[in-house]
Design a protein around this motif. Structure first.
Motif, mmCIF file in Angstrom:
data_model
loop_
_atom_site.group_PDB
_atom_site.id
_atom_site.type_symbol
_atom_site.label_atom_id
_atom_site.label_comp_id
_atom_site.label_asym_id
_atom_site.label_seq_id
_atom_site.Cartn_x
_atom_site.Cartn_y
_atom_site.Cartn_z
ATOM 1 N N THR A 1 1.332 5.582 -0.437
ATOM 2 C CA THR A 1 0.796 6.942 -0.459
ATOM 3 C C THR A 1 1.785 7.766 -1.281
ATOM 4 O OG1 THR A 1 -0.191 6.712 1.734
ATOM 5 C CG2 THR A 1 0.179 8.960 0.922
ATOM 6 N N ARG B 1 3.038 13.912 8.689
ATOM 7 C CA ARG B 1 3.378 12.491 8.756
ATOM 8 C C ARG B 1 4.654 12.286 9.574
ATOM 9 N NH1 ARG B 1 0.638 13.277 4.083
ATOM 10 N NH2 ARG B 1 -0.651 11.572 3.320
ATOM 11 N N ARG C 1 0.852 -1.187 0.000
ATOM 12 C CA ARG C 1 0.000 0.000 0.000
ATOM 13 C C ARG C 1 0.887 1.236 0.000
ATOM 14 N NH1 ARG C 1 -4.965 1.234 4.081
ATOM 15 N NH2 ARG C 1 -5.265 3.359 3.388
#
Length: 172
Positions: free
Chosen positions: A5, A102, A3
């Motif tokens: 981003t 983040r 996955r």
């Protein structure tokens, strides 16, 4: 696999228009983190007044003032990656996701990067905006005065401590 981003980073003007200017002087705020942009601003405004004032410079016209900071929060300049690395000893690129909230690596390292980034902004403002304006003003025969405060990306004490005439204002 996995996955991902994907983050895309870019930069543009803040869109902030200068305040307290005549119609002919109204426009976008200058890049205050970039020395070349500050030189351009000086050359296209103050230097023209100095030239027109001629022999009055240093006597009748003797001081350049930057009023309180109301230009908004600039946080990038075209030379930021090189400026950041020169000042901090490491590349900025892998840490950019921390600017979006983040965690990069771990919380402590992310916070250290954010501290370094904010300090770099403050140093660039002190050196490339206030410092360069003072150097240019002095070279033109002018003293330099600054209201070194406002909601900007700089350290007010650092800026006030580096100019010839620090000043402030207060409201009751």
């Amino acid at each position: 696999k996995g996955r991902w981003t994907i983050l895309r980073f870019g930069h543009t003007t803040t869109g902030k228009v200068n305040v307290a200017a005549s119609d002919s002087g109204r426009g976008l705020e200058v890049d205050k983190l970039g020395r070349e942009a500050v030189d351009y601003q000086f050359d296209e405004s103050v230097a023209r007044v100095v030239e027109a004032a001629g022999p009055l410079v240093g006597s009748v016209f003797d001081t350049l003032e930057i009023d309180s900071y109301e230009a908004g929060l600039q946080n990038w300049t075209a030379t930021m990656p090189a400026d950041f690395e020169r000042r901090n000893g490491y590349e900025i690129t892998r840490w950019l996701p921390a600017l979006t909230g983040r965690i990069v690596g771990d919380l402590d390292r992310s916070n250290r990067f954010l501290f370094d980034f904010r300090q770099t902004l403050a140093d660039l403002m002190a050196d490339n905006y206030y410092g360069q304006m003072e150097r240019r003003a002095n070279a033109a025969g002018l003293k330099f005065m600054v209201e070194a405060y406002g909601p900007g990306p700089f350290d007010e004490v650092q800026v006030a401590g580096r100019v010839q005439i620090p000043m402030t204002e207060y409201w009751t």
